[in-house]
Design a protein around this motif. Structure first.
Motif, PDB file in Angstrom:
ATOM      1  N   PRO A 178       2.430   5.977  28.473  1.00 51.02           N
ATOM      2  CA  PRO A 178       2.315   7.270  27.776  1.00 51.02           C
ATOM      3  C   PRO A 178       3.433   8.226  28.165  1.00 51.02           C
ATOM      4  O   PRO A 178       3.848   8.289  29.329  1.00 51.02           O
ATOM      5  CB  PRO A 178       0.955   7.798  28.248  1.00 51.02           C
ATOM      6  CG  PRO A 178       0.193   6.585  28.653  1.00 51.02           C
ATOM      7  CD  PRO A 178       1.207   5.644  29.218  1.00 51.02           C
ATOM      8  N   GLY A 179       3.936   8.939  27.183  1.00 48.84           N
ATOM      9  CA  GLY A 179       4.984   9.923  27.432  1.00 48.84           C
ATOM     10  C   GLY A 179       6.392   9.396  27.301  1.00 48.84           C
ATOM     11  O   GLY A 179       7.344  10.169  27.239  1.00 48.84           O
ATOM     12  N   THR A 180       6.553   8.085  27.258  1.00 51.65           N
ATOM     13  CA  THR A 180       7.885   7.504  27.090  1.00 51.65           C
ATOM     14  C   THR A 180       8.230   7.429  25.606  1.00 51.65           C
ATOM     15  O   THR A 180       7.363   7.522  24.743  1.00 51.65           O
ATOM     16  CB  THR A 180       7.956   6.108  27.712  1.00 51.65           C
ATOM     17  OG1 THR A 180       6.993   5.254  27.078  1.00 51.65           O
ATOM     18  CG2 THR A 180       7.656   6.170  29.205  1.00 51.65           C
ATOM     19  N   VAL A 181       9.522   7.251  25.333  1.00 48.09           N
ATOM     20  CA  VAL A 181       9.971   7.112  23.950  1.00 48.09           C
ATOM     21  C   VAL A 181      10.032   5.631  23.593  1.00 48.09           C
ATOM     22  O   VAL A 181      10.555   4.820  24.358  1.00 48.09           O
ATOM     23  CB  VAL A 181      11.354   7.772  23.740  1.00 48.09           C
ATOM     24  CG1 VAL A 181      11.843   7.534  22.319  1.00 48.09           C
ATOM     25  CG2 VAL A 181      11.265   9.264  24.034  1.00 48.09           C
ATOM     26  N   ALA A 182       9.477   5.280  22.448  1.00 46.45           N
ATOM     27  CA  ALA A 182       9.440   3.884  22.025  1.00 46.45           C
ATOM     28  C   ALA A 182       9.756   3.787  20.540  1.00 46.45           C
ATOM     29  O   ALA A 182       9.783   4.793  19.827  1.00 46.45           O
ATOM     30  CB  ALA A 182       8.078   3.272  22.329  1.00 46.45           C
ATOM     31  N   LYS A 183      10.022   2.561  20.087  1.00 48.43           N
ATOM     32  CA  LYS A 183      10.291   2.316  18.678  1.00 48.43           C
ATOM     33  C   LYS A 183       9.035   1.775  17.995  1.00 48.43           C
ATOM     34  O   LYS A 183       8.367   0.895  18.532  1.00 48.43           O
ATOM     35  CB  LYS A 183      11.445   1.324  18.527  1.00 48.43           C
ATOM     36  CG  LYS A 183      12.782   1.867  19.009  1.00 48.43           C
ATOM     37  CD  LYS A 183      13.895   0.864  18.785  1.00 48.43           C
ATOM     38  CE  LYS A 183      15.242   1.428  19.231  1.00 48.43           C
ATOM     39  NZ  LYS A 183      16.349   0.468  19.000  1.00 48.43           N
ATOM     40  N   PHE A 184       8.760   2.316  16.817  1.00 56.45           N
ATOM     41  CA  PHE A 184       7.590   1.911  16.051  1.00 56.45           C
ATOM     42  C   PHE A 184       8.029   1.486  14.652  1.00 56.45           C
ATOM     43  O   PHE A 184       8.788   2.196  13.996  1.00 56.45           O
ATOM     44  CB  PHE A 184       6.593   3.067  15.941  1.00 56.45           C
ATOM     45  CG  PHE A 184       6.106   3.587  17.263  1.00 56.45           C
ATOM     46  CD1 PHE A 184       5.009   3.016  17.888  1.00 56.45           C
ATOM     47  CD2 PHE A 184       6.749   4.651  17.884  1.00 56.45           C
ATOM     48  CE1 PHE A 184       4.552   3.492  19.104  1.00 56.45           C
ATOM     49  CE2 PHE A 184       6.305   5.141  19.104  1.00 56.45           C
ATOM     50  CZ  PHE A 184       5.205   4.557  19.720  1.00 56.45           C
ATOM     51  N   GLY A 227       5.445   6.039  10.392  1.00 56.27           N
ATOM     52  CA  GLY A 227       4.839   4.731  10.654  1.00 56.27           C
ATOM     53  C   GLY A 227       3.422   4.848  11.177  1.00 56.27           C
ATOM     54  O   GLY A 227       2.869   3.866  11.706  1.00 56.27           O
ATOM     55  N   ALA A 228       2.793   6.012  11.017  1.00 52.20           N
ATOM     56  CA  ALA A 228       1.406   6.169  11.445  1.00 52.20           C
ATOM     57  C   ALA A 228       0.502   5.232  10.666  1.00 52.20           C
ATOM     58  O   ALA A 228      -0.509   4.750  11.184  1.00 52.20           O
ATOM     59  CB  ALA A 228       0.957   7.619  11.258  1.00 52.20           C
ATOM     60  N   THR A 229       0.854   4.965   9.415  1.00 54.28           N
ATOM     61  CA  THR A 229       0.157   3.972   8.607  1.00 54.28           C
ATOM     62  C   THR A 229       1.120   2.821   8.344  1.00 54.28           C
ATOM     63  O   THR A 229       2.191   3.019   7.769  1.00 54.28           O
ATOM     64  CB  THR A 229      -0.332   4.563   7.276  1.00 54.28           C
ATOM     65  OG1 THR A 229      -1.252   5.620   7.544  1.00 54.28           O
ATOM     66  CG2 THR A 229      -1.045   3.501   6.448  1.00 54.28           C
ATOM     67  N   SER A 285       0.831  -1.206   0.000  1.00 52.16           N
ATOM     68  CA  SER A 285       0.000   0.000   0.000  1.00 52.16           C
ATOM     69  C   SER A 285       0.865   1.255   0.000  1.00 52.16           C
ATOM     70  O   SER A 285       1.715   1.444   0.885  1.00 52.16           O
ATOM     71  CB  SER A 285      -0.921   0.008   1.218  1.00 52.16           C
ATOM     72  OG  SER A 285      -1.793  -1.104   1.182  1.00 52.16           O
ATOM     73  N   ALA A 286       0.632   2.119  -0.978  1.00 50.76           N
ATOM     74  CA  ALA A 286       1.458   3.310  -1.145  1.00 50.76           C
ATOM     75  C   ALA A 286       1.404   4.215   0.073  1.00 50.76           C
ATOM     76  O   ALA A 286       2.402   4.846   0.430  1.00 50.76           O
ATOM     77  CB  ALA A 286       1.017   4.074  -2.395  1.00 50.76           C
ATOM     78  N   CYS A 287       0.265   4.281   0.727  1.00 53.20           N
ATOM     79  CA  CYS A 287       0.137   5.167   1.890  1.00 53.20           C
ATOM     80  C   CYS A 287       1.075   4.737   3.008  1.00 53.20           C
ATOM     81  O   CYS A 287       1.637   5.572   3.723  1.00 53.20           O
ATOM     82  CB  CYS A 287      -1.308   5.200   2.374  1.00 53.20           C
ATOM     83  SG  CYS A 287      -1.995   3.588   2.835  1.00 53.20           S
ATOM     84  N   ALA A 288       1.264   3.416   3.158  1.00 54.31           N
ATOM     85  CA  ALA A 288       2.178   2.912   4.192  1.00 54.31           C
ATOM     86  C   ALA A 288       3.627   3.039   3.767  1.00 54.31           C
ATOM     87  O   ALA A 288       4.515   3.281   4.598  1.00 54.31           O
ATOM     88  CB  ALA A 288       1.850   1.447   4.505  1.00 54.31           C
ATOM     89  N   GLU A 289       3.901   2.898   2.476  1.00 53.01           N
ATOM     90  CA  GLU A 289       5.277   2.990   1.984  1.00 53.01           C
ATOM     91  C   GLU A 289       5.892   4.357   2.258  1.00 53.01           C
ATOM     92  O   GLU A 289       7.082   4.458   2.551  1.00 53.01           O
ATOM     93  CB  GLU A 289       5.311   2.699   0.481  1.00 53.01           C
ATOM     94  CG  GLU A 289       5.326   1.222   0.131  1.00 53.01           C
ATOM     95  CD  GLU A 289       5.642   0.996  -1.335  1.00 53.01           C
ATOM     96  OE1 GLU A 289       5.486   1.927  -2.141  1.00 53.01           O
ATOM     97  OE2 GLU A 289       6.057  -0.121  -1.677  1.00 53.01           O
ATOM     98  N   VAL A 290       5.088   5.415   2.134  1.00 50.46           N
ATOM     99  CA  VAL A 290       5.644   6.768   2.221  1.00 50.46           C
ATOM    100  C   VAL A 290       5.485   7.405   3.588  1.00 50.46           C
ATOM    101  O   VAL A 290       6.080   8.468   3.846  1.00 50.46           O
ATOM    102  CB  VAL A 290       4.999   7.690   1.167  1.00 50.46           C
ATOM    103  CG1 VAL A 290       5.211   7.130  -0.232  1.00 50.46           C
ATOM    104  CG2 VAL A 290       3.513   7.895   1.446  1.00 50.46           C
TER     105      VAL A 290
END
Length: 346
Positions: A220-226, A198-200, A189-194
């Motif tokens: 909440p409020g911590t830094v994480a990897k997505f 990483g919201a999509t 899906s192009a929306c996820a590619e761009v």
């Protein structure tokens, strides 16, 4: 008025006669579930920055023209999904709008596109099978060559997604199909590619659901990897393909590329994965810090209306019950209203 009343009485009488004659009632079917390898998207509104890169990529991938809602017509400015806009980012606003993802005095984003329902009403309503659901990927696709332009799919969808292209003389429907035409070239899906944050995210729906629940458990409020782009476990089976005669794996379709990672701040999520249960489950899942009903997502039951509507249709038309009943009622009304000629005896 009396004619209408007589017609309804006749229809009820004929229907009752048919039922009394032994018509078998149809039992409601269960809502279909997602295929095990169903593909979809996870949209995380807390990671979305509203850049709309997904909208531009979607337009390009599907060869869709821009839509203008401003006088200057300098760039694509659609206000909602349409026959030529399959994906759009909308904005929730409240009060001073000082804080992102705050319900009060804040703002938030929400992605609108096809949800690829487990039991899609558009597929159920289509009389010519122009709308189909792939039994493996679960993608709800559209075949314009079969479409007759009835727009039943438009009316049936609870998310208001299929849209009619009124400017097309052949009458086509436009909707997201998860860029299925790009899969053979190793794209998704192009929306996820761009998407830069990483919201999509693209992947197998069950993997996306696990990722969504992982995020809900973060502080909440911590830094994480997505993860960005796609989830590797989601496409591993498709990457491998089937074993050939030499015992080797044929790698085809999806690109073999390293996972991408985005580091961001964990949002104050609403503790709910939208699409996990709504309407019997969808293959597009969503996370948000603002209540879903306030960002435009409908409050739906955990079952699809397709099961109910099909049951009603099959009950009424099974064994030609309704047509015979209506014909009988019409005949009854016609006979009642026939007046004898002057030369005939009453």
């Amino acid at each position: 008025m009396s004619s209408r009343r007589d017609f309804l009485k006749g229809a009820l009488a004929a229907t009752g006669a048919m039922v009394g004659a032994g018509a078998t009632p149809v039992q409601a079917r269960d809502t279909y579930t997602r295929p095990p390898e169903a593909m979809g998207l996870l949209y995380d509104a807390t990671l979305c920055v509203g850049c709309k890169a997904c909208m531009a990529a979607c337009k390009e991938a599907n060869n869709n023209p821009p839509e203008f809602n401003t006088v200057d017509k300098l760039w694509d400015t659609p206000l909602d999904t349409s026959g030529h806009t399959f994906n759009i980012i909308k904005m929730y606003r409240n009060g001073t709008m000082l804080e992102k993802d705050a319900e009060i005095n804040g703002y938030a984003f929400m992605k609108t596109s096809c949800m690829h329902c487990a039991d899609p009403s558009c597929v159920s309503a289509c009389p010519v099978s122009a709308m189909t659901k792939d039994p493996v990927t679960g993608i709800v696709g559209y075949n314009p060559d079969k479409c007759i332009g009835c727009r039943y799919c438009v009316v049936a969808c609870p998310f208001g997604i299929p849209k009619y292209q009124f400017d097309d003389p052949l009458g086509r429907i436009g909707k997201c199909e998860l860029c299925r035409h790009r899969h053979k070239d190793g794209h998704y899906s192009a929306c996820a590619e761009v998407c830069p944050t990483g919201a999509t995210l693209f992947g197998r729906t069950e993997d996306l659901l696990a990722e969504a629940k992982r995020r809900l458990a973060l502080k909440p409020g911590t830094v994480a990897k997505f993860p960005r782009g796609r989830l590797r476990p989601a496409t591993e089976k498709m990457l491998q393909g089937q074993a050939d005669g030499k015992g080797e794996k044929r790698r085809h379709g999806w690109r073999d590329e390293p996972d991408q990672i985005y580091e961001g701040t964990v949002g104050k999520y609403v503790q709910h994965v939208y699409g996990e249960k709504e309407y019997g489950g969808t293959q597009v899942l969503k996370l948000s810090a603002v209540p879903f009903e306030k960002v435009g997502m409908p409050d739906l039951p955990p079952y699809s209306s397709a099961a109910t509507s099909e049951t009603i249709q099959h009950t009424l038309y099974g064994g030609l019950l309704m047509p015979i009943a209506v014909l009988g009622a019409l005949s009854w009304v016609a006979k009642r209203n026939v007046k004898p000629d002057d030369g005939e005896e009453g």
